[in-house]
Design a protein around this motif. Sequence first.
Motif, PDB file in Angstrom:
ATOM      1  N   THR A 709      -9.829  48.172  29.113  1.00 23.45           N
ATOM      2  CA  THR A 709      -8.743  47.415  28.474  1.00 23.45           C
ATOM      3  C   THR A 709      -7.686  48.392  28.008  1.00 23.45           C
ATOM      4  OG1 THR A 709      -9.795  47.518  26.291  1.00 23.45           O
ATOM      5  CG2 THR A 709     -10.316  45.607  27.658  1.00 23.45           C
ATOM      6  N   TYR A 710      -6.453  47.890  27.995  1.00 21.29           N
ATOM      7  CA  TYR A 710      -5.334  48.723  27.566  1.00 21.29           C
ATOM      8  C   TYR A 710      -4.558  47.940  26.517  1.00 21.29           C
ATOM      9  CZ  TYR A 710      -1.161  51.690  27.744  1.00 21.29           C
ATOM     10  OH  TYR A 710      -0.120  52.522  27.425  1.00 21.29           O
ATOM     11  N   SER A 711      -4.289  48.568  25.353  1.00 19.65           N
ATOM     12  CA  SER A 711      -3.533  47.903  24.286  1.00 19.65           C
ATOM     13  C   SER A 711      -2.686  48.914  23.553  1.00 19.65           C
ATOM     14  CB  SER A 711      -4.480  47.210  23.303  1.00 19.65           C
ATOM     15  OG  SER A 711      -5.328  48.153  22.675  1.00 19.65           O
ATOM     16  N   VAL A 712      -1.605  48.392  22.924  1.00 23.61           N
ATOM     17  CA  VAL A 712      -0.710  49.229  22.129  1.00 23.61           C
ATOM     18  C   VAL A 712      -0.636  48.636  20.744  1.00 23.61           C
ATOM     19  CG1 VAL A 712       1.607  50.191  21.924  1.00 23.61           C
ATOM     20  CG2 VAL A 712       0.621  49.832  24.190  1.00 23.61           C
ATOM     21  N   ASN A 713      -0.960  49.427  19.707  1.00 22.31           N
ATOM     22  CA  ASN A 713      -0.939  48.898  18.346  1.00 22.31           C
ATOM     23  C   ASN A 713       0.471  48.930  17.773  1.00 22.31           C
ATOM     24  OD1 ASN A 713      -0.446  51.572  17.551  1.00 22.31           O
ATOM     25  ND2 ASN A 713      -2.608  51.963  17.049  1.00 22.31           N
ATOM     26  N   SER A 714       0.572  48.475  16.509  1.00 18.61           N
ATOM     27  CA  SER A 714       1.891  48.377  15.874  1.00 18.61           C
ATOM     28  C   SER A 714       2.556  49.735  15.675  1.00 18.61           C
ATOM     29  CB  SER A 714       1.746  47.661  14.522  1.00 18.61           C
ATOM     30  OG  SER A 714       0.836  48.359  13.685  1.00 18.61           O
ATOM     31  N   ASN A 715       1.790  50.825  15.700  1.00 20.21           N
ATOM     32  CA  ASN A 715       2.364  52.174  15.544  1.00 20.21           C
ATOM     33  C   ASN A 715       2.771  52.787  16.877  1.00 20.21           C
ATOM     34  OD1 ASN A 715       1.917  52.087  12.750  1.00 20.21           O
ATOM     35  ND2 ASN A 715      -0.216  52.778  13.007  1.00 20.21           N
ATOM     36  N   GLY A 716       2.624  52.039  17.951  1.00 23.64           N
ATOM     37  CA  GLY A 716       3.003  52.545  19.260  1.00 23.64           C
ATOM     38  C   GLY A 716       1.908  53.358  19.933  1.00 23.64           C
ATOM     39  N   GLU A 717       0.720  53.432  19.368  1.00 28.47           N
ATOM     40  CA  GLU A 717      -0.370  54.196  19.957  1.00 28.47           C
ATOM     41  C   GLU A 717      -1.110  53.341  20.990  1.00 28.47           C
ATOM     42  OE1 GLU A 717      -2.820  55.293  16.708  1.00 28.47           O
ATOM     43  OE2 GLU A 717      -1.473  56.860  15.956  1.00 28.47           O
ATOM     44  N   ALA A 718      -1.345  53.969  22.170  1.00 28.62           N
ATOM     45  CA  ALA A 718      -2.067  53.287  23.236  1.00 28.62           C
ATOM     46  C   ALA A 718      -3.564  53.551  23.096  1.00 28.62           C
ATOM     47  CB  ALA A 718      -1.565  53.748  24.599  1.00 28.62           C
ATOM     48  N   ASN A 719      -4.362  52.503  23.265  1.00 25.09           N
ATOM     49  CA  ASN A 719      -5.821  52.602  23.148  1.00 25.09           C
ATOM     50  C   ASN A 719      -6.460  52.033  24.411  1.00 25.09           C
ATOM     51  OD1 ASN A 719      -6.107  53.586  20.302  1.00 25.09           O
ATOM     52  ND2 ASN A 719      -5.030  51.672  19.880  1.00 25.09           N
TER      53      ASN A 719
END
Length: 803
Positions: A709-719
């Motif tokens: 899975t690929y996601s981007v949090n509110s701080n712009g960090e990709a996980n």
Amino acid sequence: MAEINLKFLTWAGILCCLIWSGFAQQGGSDCIKANAKSCGECIQAGPNCGWCKKTDFLQEGEPTSARCDDLAALRSKGCPMEDIENPRGSKQVLEDREVTNRKIGAAEKLKPEAITQIQPQKLVLKLRVGEPQTFSLKFKRAEDYPIDLYYLMDLSYSMKDDLENVKSLGTALMQEMQKITSDFRIGFGSFVEKTVMPYISTTPAKLRNPCTGDQNCTSPFSYKNVLSLTSEGNRFNELVGKQHISGNLDSPEGGFDAIMQVAVCGDQIGWRNVTRLLVFSTDAGFHFAGDGKLGGIVLPNDGKCHLENNMYTMSHYYDYPSIAHLVQKLSENNIQTIFAVTEEFQAVYKELKNLIPKSAVGTLSSNSSNVIQLIIDAYNSLSSEVILENSKLPKGVAISYKSYCKNGVNDTQEDGRKCSNISIGDEVRFEINVTANECPKKGQNETIKIKPLGFTEEVEINLQFICECQCQSEGEPNSPACHEGNGTFECGACRCNEGRIGRLCECSTDEVNSEDMDAYCRRENSTEICSNNGECICGQCVCKKRENTNEVYSGKYCECDNFNCDRSNGLICGGNGICKCRVCECFPNFTGSACDCSLDTTPCMASNGQICNGRGTCECGTCNCTDPKFQGPTCEMCQTCLGVCAEHKDCVQCRAFNKGEKKETCSQECMHFNMTRVESRDKLPQPGQPDPLSHCKEKDVDDCWFYFTYSVNSNGEANVHVVETPECPSGPDIIPIVAGVVAGIVLIGLALLLIWKLLMIIHDRREFAKFEKEKMNAKWDTGENPIYKSAVTTVVNPKYEGK
């Protein structure tokens, strides 16, 4: 999210306002159609109509009738609530005594007039046209309520054996009725027939004794009041014991004459304002209106009392009463009728019962021996039902009932007038609506009465009609506001004196069509009077009305309207604004000539929270994509772009499994995201988290599937979360494949052999059948060779005669 919710609430509020405005205009159309010239005419147009008395309320070109409109429409046009005349109806209870509660045998003895069974007793209703007024009526049958019972008996010859049993009725009935009431009175009357031919024989001998043989019968008579109502049972027995049977010629009797006299001769009979019971006992049918013509009697029954010395004296002069006439008089005098008739005439009197409210039918035995039980049963039946009736209603007034009876039984319309199965002491309630559909011509008050059938108590209702406004009484006659006193200034408008016309009564009727006046109704450089949308009256334009009352002309020269603005989606101003003088005034968050351009950016919001995905501009609620590669409603579709999964596939593969195209450059190109390994696909993050999330399934260089899975949090960090074990395909199992092929070949061979064998069998059978057929068709004997020829030849001489 808070911003989105705020916008949603704003839109919902605007939509509610539009819907309410639509309903108001729809309702106001009736007010406008009334074309009311005064406040009184306006409030009579409908219950939702109001009149604005604000002096400067009307715009140029608007007629006086524009002051009358729906309340919401008047407020939207700028009329303050305190300037709107909108009188409402009301109710006022003047007399409201509680229903009486007491038990039989109680120490207190109340007079009949002191017992209350219906509440309230008197009220005032102020009625406005179209607005119903509702009040609640309570009824409770009082225990130990006084009863007056009058026994009216047929004394024709066929009732001879019945008279013997009735002679002791007084004391026996008294004893039974004391179980119901401590205040009981009984009376007795008898009837036979009209004393004219062909109902009786008029020969002198038959007039003295109408019976045959040695029977001693009394002279025939129409009706006789033998005993007025009394509480002395012995007196009843004494007087009835002196009665004798009489006789007549025809089968039907003159009982209707007797019932009419019993009903209308209240003073002679002795009726009190209590429960009134009339027991009508007979073994025959009845004459009714029209039958009197047989005896030459044509005058209709006058419904008045004609008793002299307790005898009905006008039977030979007036015809029998009609059934409707009897119903009217019995109802007026609150008399409940019990028909005690023999089995033979049950059907006839049951039909009569259906026509007479609050009546009952009982089966009388051949000698009247069951009359007491019959009376008790009939009384219980009558007292268990309450039916409301009202007096004649004034013109234009309607009334409706709703009943709330025992055990939750509710009814409306005609059934709403009554309740059944009521025991003494039970309380029932009725809800009564009174509506005025028009005002009386003179506006005078009216009075109606409602009462339960068979009871003397009633509710008196005084009806007062609201036909004028309060401000009309405050009018100023010959007011200076009405052009030098040429009218009465009332309710914000001028009511002109006779011969004057105009909004301010500024013209006389002789000046209306003057050409000089028309000049004031033309715009500069125009020959059109009132823009061809109105009429010039007294130098002022009065704009004409359209069939659709929501469409209005306005302006000094009727040059404006509210229906010729630009449209969008078939709606004026797109439904998002108000048309004023052919120009749209848009609601908040809308713009454009037709208010079809929304300033709301919610439809342009992409899934990543950016307007138009950061690759376009939001115009009128639609994205205009500035990057030609991106398309779609929010500029998120890109046909030539790699998806999130494909874009990050190689980096995830090299970091998680140390293989792929970027294996050598992984540390330089693939360190832009945080990676977390999980055991299985169930451990991957699931939809519902606040950060945008993409689930991916890709193939690696070994044709194995790996999941991440690929996601981007509110701080712009990709996980990135990746399943640590790829799913690789296993090699084929050779043995089952070879075994399957061999088995298939063998089975196919066997199948072919079986098919060939089956075909051969079929062919042989056909050939054998053909041979058998040819053998049967052969014409020569199978026992002789067809090619054999005998060596012996026999010749016969034809001349030889055998001598």
